[in-house]
Design a protein around this motif. Structure first.
Motif, PDB file in Angstrom:
ATOM      1  N   LEU A 176       0.848  -1.188   0.000  1.00 49.42           N
ATOM      2  CA  LEU A 176       0.000   0.000   0.000  1.00 49.42           C
ATOM      3  C   LEU A 176       0.888   1.243   0.000  1.00 49.42           C
ATOM      4  O   LEU A 176       1.835   1.345   0.777  1.00 49.42           O
ATOM      5  N   TYR A 177       0.557   2.180  -0.902  1.00 48.26           N
ATOM      6  CA  TYR A 177       1.286   3.444  -0.982  1.00 48.26           C
ATOM      7  C   TYR A 177       0.319   4.600  -0.741  1.00 48.26           C
ATOM      8  O   TYR A 177      -0.736   4.686  -1.387  1.00 48.26           O
ATOM      9  N   TYR A 178       0.697   5.462   0.192  1.00 49.10           N
ATOM     10  CA  TYR A 178      -0.060   6.696   0.429  1.00 49.10           C
ATOM     11  C   TYR A 178       0.912   7.779   0.869  1.00 49.10           C
ATOM     12  O   TYR A 178       1.563   7.639   1.916  1.00 49.10           O
ATOM     13  N   ASP A 179       0.999   8.839   0.065  1.00 47.28           N
ATOM     14  CA  ASP A 179       1.956   9.910   0.349  1.00 47.28           C
ATOM     15  C   ASP A 179       3.338   9.271   0.500  1.00 47.28           C
ATOM     16  O   ASP A 179       3.833   8.642  -0.419  1.00 47.28           O
ATOM     17  N   LYS A 180       3.973   9.405   1.674  1.00 51.84           N
ATOM     18  CA  LYS A 180       5.292   8.804   1.893  1.00 51.84           C
ATOM     19  C   LYS A 180       5.214   7.520   2.704  1.00 51.84           C
ATOM     20  O   LYS A 180       6.243   6.973   3.123  1.00 51.84           O
TER      21      LYS A 180
ATOM     22  N   GLY B 277     -12.166   8.986   1.078  1.00 50.95           N
ATOM     23  CA  GLY B 277     -11.900   9.664  -0.182  1.00 50.95           C
ATOM     24  C   GLY B 277     -10.439   9.869  -0.498  1.00 50.95           C
ATOM     25  O   GLY B 277     -10.099  10.346  -1.591  1.00 50.95           O
ATOM     26  N   SER B 278      -9.531   9.531   0.439  1.00 53.92           N
ATOM     27  CA  SER B 278      -8.099   9.660   0.173  1.00 53.92           C
ATOM     28  C   SER B 278      -7.697   8.733  -0.981  1.00 53.92           C
ATOM     29  O   SER B 278      -8.192   7.603  -1.091  1.00 53.92           O
ATOM     30  N   GLN B 279      -6.814   9.192  -1.822  1.00 58.02           N
ATOM     31  CA  GLN B 279      -6.360   8.400  -2.964  1.00 58.02           C
ATOM     32  C   GLN B 279      -5.192   7.505  -2.556  1.00 58.02           C
ATOM     33  O   GLN B 279      -4.194   7.993  -2.008  1.00 58.02           O
TER      34      GLN B 279
ATOM     35  N   MET C  61      -5.576   1.508  -8.152  1.00 60.34           N
ATOM     36  CA  MET C  61      -5.703   2.899  -7.714  1.00 60.34           C
ATOM     37  C   MET C  61      -7.155   3.163  -7.353  1.00 60.34           C
ATOM     38  O   MET C  61      -8.063   2.759  -8.086  1.00 60.34           O
ATOM     39  N   GLY C  62      -7.379   3.817  -6.210  1.00 60.95           N
ATOM     40  CA  GLY C  62      -8.748   4.070  -5.811  1.00 60.95           C
ATOM     41  C   GLY C  62      -8.855   4.964  -4.593  1.00 60.95           C
ATOM     42  O   GLY C  62      -7.850   5.408  -4.027  1.00 60.95           O
TER      43      GLY C  62
ATOM     44  N   LEU D 106      -8.102  -1.784   5.183  1.00 65.52           N
ATOM     45  CA  LEU D 106      -8.464  -0.641   4.342  1.00 65.52           C
ATOM     46  C   LEU D 106      -9.188  -1.165   3.107  1.00 65.52           C
ATOM     47  O   LEU D 106      -8.785  -2.175   2.525  1.00 65.52           O
ATOM     48  N   ARG D 107     -10.236  -0.460   2.756  1.00 62.39           N
ATOM     49  CA  ARG D 107     -10.957  -0.821   1.537  1.00 62.39           C
ATOM     50  C   ARG D 107     -10.979   0.381   0.610  1.00 62.39           C
ATOM     51  O   ARG D 107     -11.411   1.473   0.999  1.00 62.39           O
ATOM     52  N   ALA D 108     -10.506   0.153  -0.614  1.00 61.85           N
ATOM     53  CA  ALA D 108     -10.540   1.190  -1.645  1.00 61.85           C
ATOM     54  C   ALA D 108     -11.664   0.867  -2.630  1.00 61.85           C
ATOM     55  O   ALA D 108     -11.791  -0.273  -3.087  1.00 61.85           O
ATOM     56  N   GLN D 109     -12.491   1.879  -2.914  1.00 61.18           N
ATOM     57  CA  GLN D 109     -13.636   1.682  -3.812  1.00 61.18           C
ATOM     58  C   GLN D 109     -14.177   3.046  -4.239  1.00 61.18           C
ATOM     59  O   GLN D 109     -14.369   3.910  -3.380  1.00 61.18           O
TER      60      GLN D 109
END
Length: 205
Positions: free
Chosen positions: A10-14, A43-45, A61-62, A72-75
């Motif tokens: 998982l990648y988010y910011d740094k 809503g964070s990407q 990507m989501g 974490l769930r991306a949708q």
């Protein structure tokens, strides 16, 4: 195509977190699990890179839909296939081929068969393709849509290759690819990649 329990990052910011991902194409979602997951705002990407045997497979990507300390769930999500990821895929296909008999050159005949699945190393066949006594190889002539021009591929059967059925047109047999020209193999892999992308795109509609 099994998109469950994939090795993932998982990648988010740094922030970078290793874990396990489950992708649902029908829900256009990706569930990510780890011992520690940063709690992110709705809503964070995020980007999740999935791997098979350590090789990058799908880039997911989501937007964050749910977030907790271990989940974490991306949708909804969008997908991108990594370069050479087609080497990790097996795709269902329906490609007609001709099995060339092993008689004398002048009397050689061809019989119809069908390729029903394709991967980087194997083809799954139906039809009159059961290995002949004492010889576990077959030679196929394959054309569109797998190849632009009629192409010869040599395959070898292993004893554990039959998926189901003992004989007849409905039985399926797994053969390993043992001989194909380099240029033709590149064309074959482009076909698998195209089929994989098409299946993913249709499932995400």
């Amino acid at each position: 195509m099994n998109l469950s329990h994939l090795e993932a990052v998982l990648y988010y910011d740094k922030v970078t977190v290793k874990g396990i991902a489950d992708i649902s194409l029908s829900d256009r979602s990706c569930a990510f699990r780890s011992d520690f997951v940063p709690i992110l705002h709705f809503g964070s990407q995020v980007t999740i890179v999935t791997k098979i045997n350590g090789i990058p497979f799908l880039k997911v990507m989501g937007e964050v839909y749910l977030s907790s300390k271990r989940f974490l769930r991306a949708q909804p999500i969008t997908l991108a296939l990594f370069k050479n990821a087609e080497r990790l895929c097996e795709v269902p296909v329906n490609v007609d081929a001709l099995k060339v008999s092993k008689g004398l050159l002048k009397s050689r005949k061809s019989t119809d068969c069908t390729i029903v699945a394709a991967s980087a190393k194997n083809m799954t066949l139906t039809g009159d393709v059961f290995p002949e006594h004492g010889d576990s190889t077959v030679e196929l002539t394959i054309h569109e849509p797998m190849f632009f021009e009629p192409t010869t591929v040599k395959l070898k059967y292993s004893n554990d290759g039959m998926l189901f059925g003992k004989s007849g047109r409905r039985a399926r047999y797994v053969y390993k690819i043992v001989k194909i020209e380099k240029r033709d193999y590149g064309e074959y892999m482009r076909f698998i990649r195209s089929c994989t992308i098409e299946r993913l795109a249709k499932s995400l509609k």
